[in-house]
Design a protein around this motif. Sequence first.
Motif, PDB file in Angstrom:
ATOM      1  N   LYS A   1     -49.858-104.536  52.165  1.00 26.01           N
ATOM      2  CA  LYS A   1     -50.326-104.856  53.522  1.00 26.01           C
ATOM      3  C   LYS A   1     -49.508-104.119  54.575  1.00 26.01           C
ATOM      4  O   LYS A   1     -50.035-103.649  55.577  1.00 26.01           O
ATOM      5  N   PHE A   2     -48.183-104.048  54.339  1.00 27.64           N
ATOM      6  CA  PHE A   2     -47.294-103.340  55.260  1.00 27.64           C
ATOM      7  C   PHE A   2     -47.700-101.870  55.372  1.00 27.64           C
ATOM      8  O   PHE A   2     -47.822-101.324  56.482  1.00 27.64           O
ATOM      9  N   CYS A   3     -47.915-101.233  54.234  1.00 23.83           N
ATOM     10  CA  CYS A   3     -48.283 -99.818  54.218  1.00 23.83           C
ATOM     11  C   CYS A   3     -49.647 -99.585  54.868  1.00 23.83           C
ATOM     12  O   CYS A   3     -49.838 -98.598  55.603  1.00 23.83           O
ATOM     13  N   GLU A   4     -50.583-100.473  54.610  1.00 27.82           N
ATOM     14  CA  GLU A   4     -51.915-100.343  55.204  1.00 27.82           C
ATOM     15  C   GLU A   4     -51.847-100.431  56.726  1.00 27.82           C
ATOM     16  O   GLU A   4     -52.464 -99.628  57.433  1.00 27.82           O
ATOM     17  N   MET A   5     -51.094-101.400  57.240  1.00 28.09           N
ATOM     18  CA  MET A   5     -50.975-101.545  58.696  1.00 28.09           C
ATOM     19  C   MET A   5     -50.182-100.383  59.281  1.00 28.09           C
ATOM     20  O   MET A   5     -50.505 -99.894  60.372  1.00 28.09           O
TER      21      MET A   5
ATOM     22  N   PHE B   1     -38.893 -96.605  44.547  1.00 30.41           N
ATOM     23  CA  PHE B   1     -38.898 -95.344  45.275  1.00 30.41           C
ATOM     24  C   PHE B   1     -38.920 -94.135  44.346  1.00 30.41           C
ATOM     25  O   PHE B   1     -39.213 -93.022  44.782  1.00 30.41           O
ATOM     26  N   ALA B   2     -38.640 -94.350  43.075  1.00 29.52           N
ATOM     27  CA  ALA B   2     -38.813 -93.269  42.100  1.00 29.52           C
ATOM     28  C   ALA B   2     -40.298 -92.999  41.876  1.00 29.52           C
ATOM     29  O   ALA B   2     -40.691 -91.886  41.495  1.00 29.52           O
ATOM     30  N   LEU B   3     -41.124 -94.021  42.146  1.00 32.12           N
ATOM     31  CA  LEU B   3     -42.575 -93.882  41.988  1.00 32.12           C
ATOM     32  C   LEU B   3     -43.241 -93.421  43.279  1.00 32.12           C
ATOM     33  O   LEU B   3     -44.201 -92.648  43.258  1.00 32.12           O
ATOM     34  N   ALA B   4     -42.731 -93.928  44.416  1.00 29.98           N
ATOM     35  CA  ALA B   4     -43.334 -93.594  45.704  1.00 29.98           C
ATOM     36  C   ALA B   4     -42.330 -93.892  46.810  1.00 29.98           C
ATOM     37  O   ALA B   4     -41.722 -94.962  46.816  1.00 29.98           O
ATOM     38  N   ASP B   5     -42.178 -92.952  47.748  1.00 31.35           N
ATOM     39  CA  ASP B   5     -41.221 -93.179  48.830  1.00 31.35           C
ATOM     40  C   ASP B   5     -41.812 -92.950  50.219  1.00 31.35           C
ATOM     41  O   ASP B   5     -41.098 -92.788  51.201  1.00 31.35           O
ATOM     42  N   THR B   6     -43.142 -92.941  50.290  1.00 27.73           N
ATOM     43  CA  THR B   6     -43.842 -92.878  51.577  1.00 27.73           C
ATOM     44  C   THR B   6     -44.950 -93.920  51.550  1.00 27.73           C
ATOM     45  O   THR B   6     -45.403 -94.329  50.460  1.00 27.73           O
ATOM     46  N   PRO B   7     -45.425 -94.373  52.710  1.00 29.77           N
ATOM     47  CA  PRO B   7     -46.509 -95.371  52.703  1.00 29.77           C
ATOM     48  C   PRO B   7     -47.776 -94.841  52.042  1.00 29.77           C
ATOM     49  O   PRO B   7     -48.487 -95.589  51.363  1.00 29.77           O
ATOM     50  N   GLN B   8     -48.061 -93.565  52.238  1.00 30.92           N
ATOM     51  CA  GLN B   8     -49.262 -92.983  51.613  1.00 30.92           C
ATOM     52  C   GLN B   8     -49.152 -93.017  50.093  1.00 30.92           C
ATOM     53  O   GLN B   8     -50.099 -93.419  49.394  1.00 30.92           O
ATOM     54  N   ALA B   9     -48.014 -92.609  49.579  1.00 31.49           N
ATOM     55  CA  ALA B   9     -47.819 -92.596  48.128  1.00 31.49           C
ATOM     56  C   ALA B   9     -47.784 -94.010  47.567  1.00 31.49           C
ATOM     57  O   ALA B   9     -48.279 -94.264  46.461  1.00 31.49           O
ATOM     58  N   MET B  10     -47.253 -94.937  48.334  1.00 31.98           N
ATOM     59  CA  MET B  10     -47.171 -96.326  47.886  1.00 31.98           C
ATOM     60  C   MET B  10     -48.563 -96.916  47.684  1.00 31.98           C
ATOM     61  O   MET B  10     -48.800 -97.671  46.730  1.00 31.98           O
TER      62      MET B  10
ATOM     63  N   GLN C   1     -30.697 -97.252  52.473  1.00 36.62           N
ATOM     64  CA  GLN C   1     -31.891 -96.413  52.458  1.00 36.62           C
ATOM     65  C   GLN C   1     -31.858 -95.408  53.614  1.00 36.62           C
ATOM     66  O   GLN C   1     -31.356 -95.705  54.691  1.00 36.62           O
ATOM     67  N   PRO C   2     -32.399 -94.204  53.392  1.00 34.84           N
ATOM     68  CA  PRO C   2     -32.223 -93.114  54.356  1.00 34.84           C
ATOM     69  C   PRO C   2     -33.228 -93.034  55.501  1.00 34.84           C
ATOM     70  O   PRO C   2     -33.076 -92.206  56.392  1.00 34.84           O
ATOM     71  N   ASP C   3     -34.288 -93.834  55.476  1.00 31.58           N
ATOM     72  CA  ASP C   3     -35.284 -93.734  56.542  1.00 31.58           C
ATOM     73  C   ASP C   3     -35.865 -95.107  56.859  1.00 31.58           C
ATOM     74  O   ASP C   3     -35.710 -96.056  56.079  1.00 31.58           O
ATOM     75  N   PRO C   4     -36.530 -95.260  58.012  1.00 30.33           N
ATOM     76  CA  PRO C   4     -37.048 -96.570  58.432  1.00 30.33           C
ATOM     77  C   PRO C   4     -38.016 -97.198  57.436  1.00 30.33           C
ATOM     78  O   PRO C   4     -37.981 -98.412  57.225  1.00 30.33           O
ATOM     79  N   PHE C   5     -38.883 -96.387  56.832  1.00 25.96           N
ATOM     80  CA  PHE C   5     -39.854 -96.944  55.885  1.00 25.96           C
ATOM     81  C   PHE C   5     -39.154 -97.584  54.696  1.00 25.96           C
ATOM     82  O   PHE C   5     -39.394 -98.751  54.353  1.00 25.96           O
TER      83      PHE C   5
ATOM     84  N   HIS D   1     -50.211 -97.501  63.071  1.00 23.66           N
ATOM     85  CA  HIS D   1     -49.022 -96.833  63.613  1.00 23.66           C
ATOM     86  C   HIS D   1     -48.877 -95.385  63.152  1.00 23.66           C
ATOM     87  O   HIS D   1     -47.818 -94.777  63.361  1.00 23.66           O
ATOM     88  N   GLY D   2     -49.911 -94.854  62.526  1.00 20.25           N
ATOM     89  CA  GLY D   2     -49.854 -93.461  62.099  1.00 20.25           C
ATOM     90  C   GLY D   2     -48.751 -93.170  61.109  1.00 20.25           C
ATOM     91  O   GLY D   2     -48.255 -92.047  61.011  1.00 20.25           O
ATOM     92  N   GLY D   3     -48.344 -94.215  60.361  1.00 17.52           N
ATOM     93  CA  GLY D   3     -47.311 -94.045  59.353  1.00 17.52           C
ATOM     94  C   GLY D   3     -45.890 -94.118  59.890  1.00 17.52           C
ATOM     95  O   GLY D   3     -44.939 -93.957  59.128  1.00 17.52           O
ATOM     96  N   VAL D   4     -45.749 -94.373  61.189  1.00 10.59           N
ATOM     97  CA  VAL D   4     -44.421 -94.417  61.821  1.00 10.59           C
ATOM     98  C   VAL D   4     -43.986 -95.879  62.012  1.00 10.59           C
ATOM     99  O   VAL D   4     -44.702 -96.673  62.627  1.00 10.59           O
TER     100      VAL D   4
END
Length: 227
Positions: A101-105, A65-74, A36-40, A110-113
């Motif tokens: 839960k991971f995405c919410e926290m 990840f075809a559906l969502a590849d960021t915490p916001q989109a997830m 995978q290309p990024d920490p998320f 953590h501001g998405g980081v």
Amino acid sequence: MDDAKLLSPADVETVFERLRDVMPGRTKDAKGPKEQPDPFRSCISCMLSAQSLDRNTAKASKALFALADTPQAMLELDDETVAAAIKPAGLYNMKARNIRKFCEMLIGEHGGVVPDTREGLLKMPGIGRKCADIVMSFTFDADVIAVDTHVHRVCNRIGLTHAKTADKTAEQLEERAPAWAHRDGHFWLIQFGKRICVSRSPKCDICPVSDLCLWYAAHRGDEKEQA
């Protein structure tokens, strides 16, 4: 730790020196967890890999990840949609809940980081020691020895560690492995575990550390008695 079931510090260093000399180690094309290309996405793929074959984890990750590849989109997906996408990886309902839960926290605290420390990662839902160390090593280029099934088996077979769980093996390796081996130790051990020190019928006849291996010494002794 039972010292009788452990190699001496000098022998531990020798084991790592020999593995360094015969195993390819960290290659230039080494990618993040499950490529995978990024920490998320690295964290999410690690979560999906629990009790899952690599090919099933890859299939689940690709679908998700075809559906969502960021915490916001997830978080815009409902749990049923996430569970359906990751079904090949197994335990999909629990993993879907942990992903939410991971995405919410991640967004709320953590501001998405994604945290770049083991301590920070371990506070995240669904992230255990193995996943945290894999993300630290591959994604954040930290000098840690991540412990998977192969590394756990090899270390306890040879006598580098004496632990019942992978997490305990990781703790002992952090203490016992020489500092210079922390960066690439994961690669040497996992390559050794896949090529030579395999689960069944390890290839002791071509093993570069058989003269130091506690398991080999014990079984060689059994063979002599039977002869």
